[in-house]
Design a protein around this motif. Structure first.
Motif, PDB file in Angstrom:
ATOM      1  N   VAL A   1       0.856  -1.185   0.000  1.00  0.00           N
ATOM      2  CA  VAL A   1       0.000   0.000   0.000  1.00  0.00           C
ATOM      3  C   VAL A   1       0.895   1.238   0.000  1.00  0.00           C
ATOM      4  CG1 VAL A   1      -1.780   1.274   1.231  1.00  0.00           C
ATOM      5  CG2 VAL A   1      -1.788  -1.225   1.270  1.00  0.00           C
ATOM      6  N   PRO A   2       0.907   1.975  -1.113  1.00  0.00           N
ATOM      7  CA  PRO A   2       1.742   3.184  -1.141  1.00  0.00           C
ATOM      8  C   PRO A   2       1.243   4.156  -0.069  1.00  0.00           C
ATOM      9  CG  PRO A   2       0.902   2.638  -3.332  1.00  0.00           C
ATOM     10  CD  PRO A   2       0.184   1.772  -2.370  1.00  0.00           C
ATOM     11  N   PRO A   3       2.166   4.787   0.672  1.00  0.00           N
ATOM     12  CA  PRO A   3       1.743   5.654   1.778  1.00  0.00           C
ATOM     13  C   PRO A   3       0.802   6.751   1.289  1.00  0.00           C
ATOM     14  CG  PRO A   3       4.146   5.422   1.705  1.00  0.00           C
ATOM     15  CD  PRO A   3       3.620   4.721   0.520  1.00  0.00           C
ATOM     16  N   GLY A   4      -0.288   6.936   2.011  1.00  0.00           N
ATOM     17  CA  GLY A   4      -1.217   8.000   1.674  1.00  0.00           C
ATOM     18  C   GLY A   4      -2.184   7.666   0.552  1.00  0.00           C
ATOM     19  N   ARG A   5      -2.129   6.446   0.019  1.00  0.00           N
ATOM     20  CA  ARG A   5      -3.026   6.073  -1.083  1.00  0.00           C
ATOM     21  C   ARG A   5      -4.014   5.023  -0.619  1.00  0.00           C
ATOM     22  NH1 ARG A   5      -2.429  10.081  -4.657  1.00  0.00           N
ATOM     23  NH2 ARG A   5      -0.224  10.663  -4.739  1.00  0.00           N
ATOM     24  N   SER A   6      -5.131   4.909  -1.347  1.00  0.00           N
ATOM     25  CA  SER A   6      -6.099   3.895  -0.925  1.00  0.00           C
ATOM     26  C   SER A   6      -6.221   2.762  -1.927  1.00  0.00           C
ATOM     27  CB  SER A   6      -7.462   4.523  -0.644  1.00  0.00           C
ATOM     28  OG  SER A   6      -7.486   5.867  -0.957  1.00  0.00           O
ATOM     29  N   VAL A   7      -5.079   2.237  -2.384  1.00  0.00           N
ATOM     30  CA  VAL A   7      -5.075   1.000  -3.166  1.00  0.00           C
ATOM     31  C   VAL A   7      -3.987   0.076  -2.632  1.00  0.00           C
ATOM     32  CG1 VAL A   7      -5.967   1.825  -5.373  1.00  0.00           C
ATOM     33  CG2 VAL A   7      -3.538   2.044  -4.845  1.00  0.00           C
ATOM     34  N   ALA A   8      -4.238  -1.219  -2.818  1.00  0.00           N
ATOM     35  CA  ALA A   8      -3.196  -2.196  -2.510  1.00  0.00           C
ATOM     36  C   ALA A   8      -2.676  -2.731  -3.841  1.00  0.00           C
ATOM     37  CB  ALA A   8      -3.767  -3.323  -1.664  1.00  0.00           C
ATOM     38  N   LEU A   9      -1.349  -2.747  -3.997  1.00  0.00           N
ATOM     39  CA  LEU A   9      -0.753  -3.229  -5.248  1.00  0.00           C
ATOM     40  C   LEU A   9      -0.207  -4.640  -5.042  1.00  0.00           C
ATOM     41  CD1 LEU A   9       1.104   0.046  -6.160  1.00  0.00           C
ATOM     42  CD2 LEU A   9      -0.790  -0.977  -7.421  1.00  0.00           C
ATOM     43  N   PHE A  10      -0.385  -5.478  -6.066  1.00  0.00           N
ATOM     44  CA  PHE A  10       0.111  -6.847  -5.996  1.00  0.00           C
ATOM     45  C   PHE A  10       0.920  -7.120  -7.256  1.00  0.00           C
ATOM     46  CE2 PHE A  10      -3.785  -6.681  -3.592  1.00  0.00           C
ATOM     47  CZ  PHE A  10      -3.529  -7.434  -2.465  1.00  0.00           C
ATOM     48  N   ARG A  11       1.928  -8.001  -7.113  1.00  0.00           N
ATOM     49  CA  ARG A  11       2.677  -8.392  -8.306  1.00  0.00           C
ATOM     50  C   ARG A  11       2.788  -9.908  -8.325  1.00  0.00           C
ATOM     51  NH1 ARG A  11       7.993  -5.302  -9.107  1.00  0.00           N
ATOM     52  NH2 ARG A  11       8.540  -6.382  -7.193  1.00  0.00           N
ATOM     53  N   ASP A  12       2.464 -10.505  -9.468  1.00  0.00           N
ATOM     54  CA  ASP A  12       2.687 -11.942  -9.633  1.00  0.00           C
ATOM     55  C   ASP A  12       3.208 -12.166 -11.049  1.00  0.00           C
ATOM     56  OD1 ASP A  12       0.488 -11.687 -11.273  1.00  0.00           O
ATOM     57  OD2 ASP A  12      -0.922 -12.431  -9.758  1.00  0.00           O
ATOM     58  N   LYS A  13       3.225 -13.440 -11.485  1.00  0.00           N
ATOM     59  CA  LYS A  13       3.825 -13.748 -12.791  1.00  0.00           C
ATOM     60  C   LYS A  13       3.098 -13.042 -13.921  1.00  0.00           C
ATOM     61  CE  LYS A  13       4.841 -18.175 -10.976  1.00  0.00           C
ATOM     62  NZ  LYS A  13       3.653 -18.170 -10.121  1.00  0.00           N
ATOM     63  N   GLU A  14       1.742 -12.881 -13.767  1.00  0.00           N
ATOM     64  CA  GLU A  14       0.981 -12.276 -14.866  1.00  0.00           C
ATOM     65  C   GLU A  14       1.117 -10.758 -14.903  1.00  0.00           C
ATOM     66  OE1 GLU A  14      -3.062 -13.948 -14.374  1.00  0.00           O
ATOM     67  OE2 GLU A  14      -1.896 -15.502 -13.365  1.00  0.00           O
ATOM     68  N   GLY A  15       1.610 -10.175 -13.835  1.00  0.00           N
ATOM     69  CA  GLY A  15       1.773  -8.728 -13.856  1.00  0.00           C
ATOM     70  C   GLY A  15       1.354  -8.070 -12.558  1.00  0.00           C
ATOM     71  N   VAL A  16       1.078  -6.769 -12.665  1.00  0.00           N
ATOM     72  CA  VAL A  16       0.748  -5.974 -11.482  1.00  0.00           C
ATOM     73  C   VAL A  16      -0.737  -5.632 -11.518  1.00  0.00           C
ATOM     74  CG1 VAL A  16       1.267  -3.845 -10.244  1.00  0.00           C
ATOM     75  CG2 VAL A  16       3.063  -5.007 -11.536  1.00  0.00           C
ATOM     76  N   HIS A  17      -1.374  -5.647 -10.356  1.00  0.00           N
ATOM     77  CA  HIS A  17      -2.733  -5.126 -10.311  1.00  0.00           C
ATOM     78  C   HIS A  17      -2.958  -4.383  -9.006  1.00  0.00           C
ATOM     79  CE1 HIS A  17      -3.361  -8.941  -8.152  1.00  0.00           C
ATOM     80  NE2 HIS A  17      -4.389  -8.340  -7.569  1.00  0.00           N
ATOM     81  N   ALA A  18      -4.020  -3.518  -9.025  1.00  0.00           N
ATOM     82  CA  ALA A  18      -4.300  -2.658  -7.871  1.00  0.00           C
ATOM     83  C   ALA A  18      -5.747  -2.858  -7.450  1.00  0.00           C
ATOM     84  CB  ALA A  18      -4.063  -1.198  -8.231  1.00  0.00           C
ATOM     85  N   VAL A  19      -5.950  -3.102  -6.151  1.00  0.00           N
ATOM     86  CA  VAL A  19      -7.303  -3.266  -5.624  1.00  0.00           C
ATOM     87  C   VAL A  19      -7.567  -2.124  -4.639  1.00  0.00           C
ATOM     88  CG1 VAL A  19      -8.876  -4.789  -4.366  1.00  0.00           C
ATOM     89  CG2 VAL A  19      -7.092  -5.759  -5.832  1.00  0.00           C
ATOM     90  N   SER A  20      -8.717  -1.492  -4.807  1.00  0.00           N
ATOM     91  CA  SER A  20      -9.078  -0.400  -3.896  1.00  0.00           C
ATOM     92  C   SER A  20      -9.206  -0.943  -2.478  1.00  0.00           C
ATOM     93  CB  SER A  20     -10.407   0.211  -4.333  1.00  0.00           C
ATOM     94  OG  SER A  20     -10.987   0.905  -3.248  1.00  0.00           O
ATOM     95  N   ILE A  21      -8.743  -0.174  -1.495  1.00  0.00           N
ATOM     96  CA  ILE A  21      -8.904  -0.644  -0.118  1.00  0.00           C
ATOM     97  C   ILE A  21      -9.916   0.210   0.645  1.00  0.00           C
ATOM     98  CG2 ILE A  21      -6.666  -1.780   0.121  1.00  0.00           C
ATOM     99  CD1 ILE A  21      -5.642   0.741   1.486  1.00  0.00           C
TER     100      ILE A  21
END
Ligand code: HEM
Ligand code: FES
Lengths: 159, 520
Positions: free
Chosen positions: A73-93
């Motif tokens: 979770v980047p500081p001050g932001r309301s998304v959680a970022l994930f990285r796996d083999k298929e790539g990066v995605h962001a889910v709202s928190i």
């Protein structure tokens, strides 16, 4: 003065539309119209045309050693970022129930406010949240990610 | 030689000037209190009439209204609490600064630096809580004595306006400290305002018709709780809502007079028995003005077509009673303020919710419902309750039991039964939902609309409604149904509030006691 002579009205007879009546009616109408316009104006003002909220598009570099399935979770932001083999995605928190900030846990997310639980893909598994956590748009540029919190993408979209 | 000399009657101007100067204090007093010293019943009546504040009272009060069980002083206690918040609130405004960057610091200043600041803040907070409590109890008193019936229907509606404004004042005040408690309670509150989206989303019409979004936007002036929201809440809290409350209060009090004083049983005279002249010395002098004016009042007002035998001069009898209640209210607020500090948590942090994030106590019942469905708990059920309350006086046109506690068909026994049903049903529904969960846990991908329509809150409401319809049939009386329904909702409110306050911990999970909460 003969009162039953219809042809010759006396100077003392009331005018057809007495002035006082006219003034009274005119001011009533003026007051009503003013009321309507004032109400409209009063109702219009508090609805802000431009919101003071800052842009929610930002650039972030994921930590080099972010394990698969682990949220960042980047500081001050309301998304959680994930990285796996298929790539990066962001889910709202931001909880879809009443707007608390959910916490990533082993199986997905949990909300501290009224106990909603979400799966890793954002689907609701428990509690009052009416909708899944939306996914946000991510574009990868080398080692940087551009995240746009105002743009949603269908769940499963990875960059 | 001609000497200029004013005529004799114009002489001695200086002397008269000083005589007037000496007489001025007495004359100022005379001109302010024109009726003379209020020391006989007659001059007291003139005094009450001639004073803009006192004349909201009737000049004479029925003995029934002075029995403390008639009102329990709850209306005056609400007013007293309001006046306390008004005065302490203005004092707090000397130091409070409504901007996110400094609001919290100014609260800290008030709590730790400003002389008596902490005490004043505590009194303000406690008086606000006392006011919510007494307003609710006052409403219950008016309901159980059937005081809402004709000719008092409209005053009941005014009262509902007062209830809403009172809750609004508390809610807007809650944000001002800008601490974690404030920030998250208001975030949740604003999203409750937005919760009609739960329905419009489910029906797929949010794009075209977004009441929820509009309500939140108007409340916050932005899409998150920030500086716009703080200034709006401040404005509402110190200006708009108090002015509205004062306006409605004036109508409320005036209507009491115009509706013929407080409600009382038709046979109040008989029940009271004869007046003891020693207790209430009646008429030291014949009142004239009083009855001239009273005769103009339309309808069956207290003073028309009824002898004055069972009324006593409001001054001093009613005023002493009011003063006593006011003093008691002040004593309670100050005592509470001395023993218990108003909370001030850490500075608001939009990234980390308070866990658990609790609203003020009187909203915790709603928060409990909201934890099942945001829309139903926050908008739907409160709306139904307000609508029901507003309709009561127009649906119950009966006469039986007016002015008596629990008056009406069924009476005390019915209320006792309703107490059991109300608590029982609420307890059962809560226990079931806590033990077994609800639809989402059983059928993970069920459509949201099902949960919105069918959740513990709506189930409880339906049980209450069914019970009350049964009561209407059984006693053949709307009043009986209303007695049952009101009692049930009161029980539900109390039980849910208790659960929300003491039995909900982090993640809104159920805990038997806060000492079981996991450390965090
Ligand atoms: C700020 C809140 C309120 C204040 C300060 C207030 C004050 C008062 C006072 C001083 C009285 C005189 C009798 C008494 O002391 O009980 C009264 C009567 C009354 N109030 Fe209120 N009130 C408030 C809210 C309400 C609410 C919420 C309701 C109900 C929805 C209500 C309904 C009535 C009715 C029906 C009467 C007439 C009672 C009778 O004739 O016996 N009031 N109010
Ligand atoms: S805000 Fe997340 S469960 Fe209520």
């Amino acid at each position: 003065m003969s009162s039953n002579d219809p042809v010759k009205p006396s100077r003392l007879d009331p005018e057809p539309l007495p002035r006082r009546d006219f003034l009274g009616k005119a001011s009533l109408w003026a007051a009503a119209a003013t009321g309507v316009f004032a109400t409209l104006g009063i109702a219009r003002l508090p609805k802000a045309a431009v919101l003071s909220s800052p842009s929610r598009k930002f650039k972030v570099t994921l930590p080099e050693n972010l394990p698969e399935g682990q949220a960042f979770v980047p500081p001050g932001r309301s998304v959680a970022l994930f990285r796996d083999k298929e790539g990066v995605h962001a889910v709202s928190i931001v909880c879809t129930h009443l707007g608390c900030i959910v916490k990533p846990n082993a199986t997905g997310f949990e909300c501290p406010c009224h106990g909603s639980r979400f799966a890793a893909d954002g689907a609701v598994t428990k509690g009052p949240a009416p909708a899944p956590l939306p996914w946000r748009k991510v574009t990868v540029d080398g080692s940087d990610c551009m995240v746009d919190e105002d743009a949603s993408v269908p769940p499963g979209t990875k960059a | 030689m001609v000497v200029f000399a004013p005529p004799p009657e114009k002489q001695g101007a200086l002397r008269r000037f000083f005589a007037n100067l000496r007489a001025t204090p007495a004359r100022v007093k005379d001109s302010a209190f024109r009726g003379g010293k209020p020391n006989t019943d007659r001059t007291r009546s003139t005094f009450v009439f001639g004073n803009v504040f006192l004349h909201l009272h009737p000049v004479r009060t029925h003995r029934w209204s002075l029995r403390w069980t008639a009102t329990m002083g709850l209306g005056i206690a609400s007013l007293a609490a309001f006046l306390i918040t008004l005065i302490t609130g203005v004092l707090l405004m000397f130091y409070y600064k409504p901007h996110p960057a400094i609001a919290y610091d100014s609260m800290k200043d008030i709590a730790f630096v400003v002389p008596t600041g902490n005490l004043i803040r505590n009194i303000h907070r406690w008086a606000a809580n006392v006011m919510v409590l007494t307003v609710i109890l006052h409403m219950a008193r008016a309901f159980y004595t059937a005081a809402y019936r004709a000719p008092r229907e409209f005053n009941w509606l005014i009262g509902m306006g007062l209830l809403v404004l009172t809750l609004g004042l508390s809610f807007t005040g809650y944000l001002l400290p800008w601490d974690q408690l404030a920030y998250w309670a208001i975030t949740i509150g604003a999203n409750i305002a937005q919760s009609p989206r739960e329905v419009t989303d489910a029906l797929g019409m949010t794009e075209t018709f977004d009441v929820g979004g509009l309500q939140k936007l108007l409340l916050l002036g932005s899409d998150t709780v920030g500086e716009e929201a703080l200034i709006r809440f401040y404005l509402l809290h110190v200006m708009i809502l108090p002015l509205g409350l004062v306006a409605l209060l004036s109508v409320h009090f005036w209507r009491i007079r115009k509706d013929g004083g407080l409600v009382r049983p038709v046979d109040a005279e008989r029940r009271l028995g004869p007046v003891h002249a020693a207790d209430y010395p009646v008429f030291t002098e014949e009142p004239r003005k009083t009855y001239q004016l009273a005769a103009v009042v339309r309808g069956k007002s207290g003073a028309v077509a009824r002898g004055p035998e069972n009324t006593v001069p409001s001054m001093p009898h009613l005023f002493y009673a009011e003063l006593a209640v006011t003093m008691l209210t002040i004593a309670i607020c100050v005592a509470l303020a001395l023993v218990s500090d108003a909370p001030l948590k850490e500075l608001a942090n939009p990234q980390v919710p308070e866990n658990p994030a609790k609203a003020p106590w009187y909203f915790l019942g709603l928060q409990e419902l909201v934890a099942y469905s945001a829309f139903m708990g926050g908008v739907g059920i409160p709306g139904i309750v307000l609508l029901g309350l507003g309709l009561i006086p127009y649906l119950d046109r009966e006469k039986d039991g007016t002015g008596e506690w629990f008056g009406g068909p069924g009476g005390k026994a019915l209320v006792l039964q309703a107490l059991f049903v109300g608590f029982g049903a609420a307890l059962a529904v809560e226990a079931f939902a806590i033990r077994y969960g609800w639809l989402r846990e059983w059928i993970p991908d069920i459509a949201q609309l099902w949960i919105t329509v069918f959740n513990p809150g709506t189930v409880l409401t339906a049980i209450y409604a069914a019970y009350s319809i049964w009561l209407v049939k059984r006693h053949q009386s709307t009043r009986a149904g209303a007695l049952g329904l009101f009692t049930c909702f009161l029980c539900g409110f109390v039980l849910l509030t208790v659960v929300g306050t003491w039995f909900r911990g982090p993640n809104w999970d159920f805990y038997w006691s806060p000492s079981d909460w996991p450390g965090h």
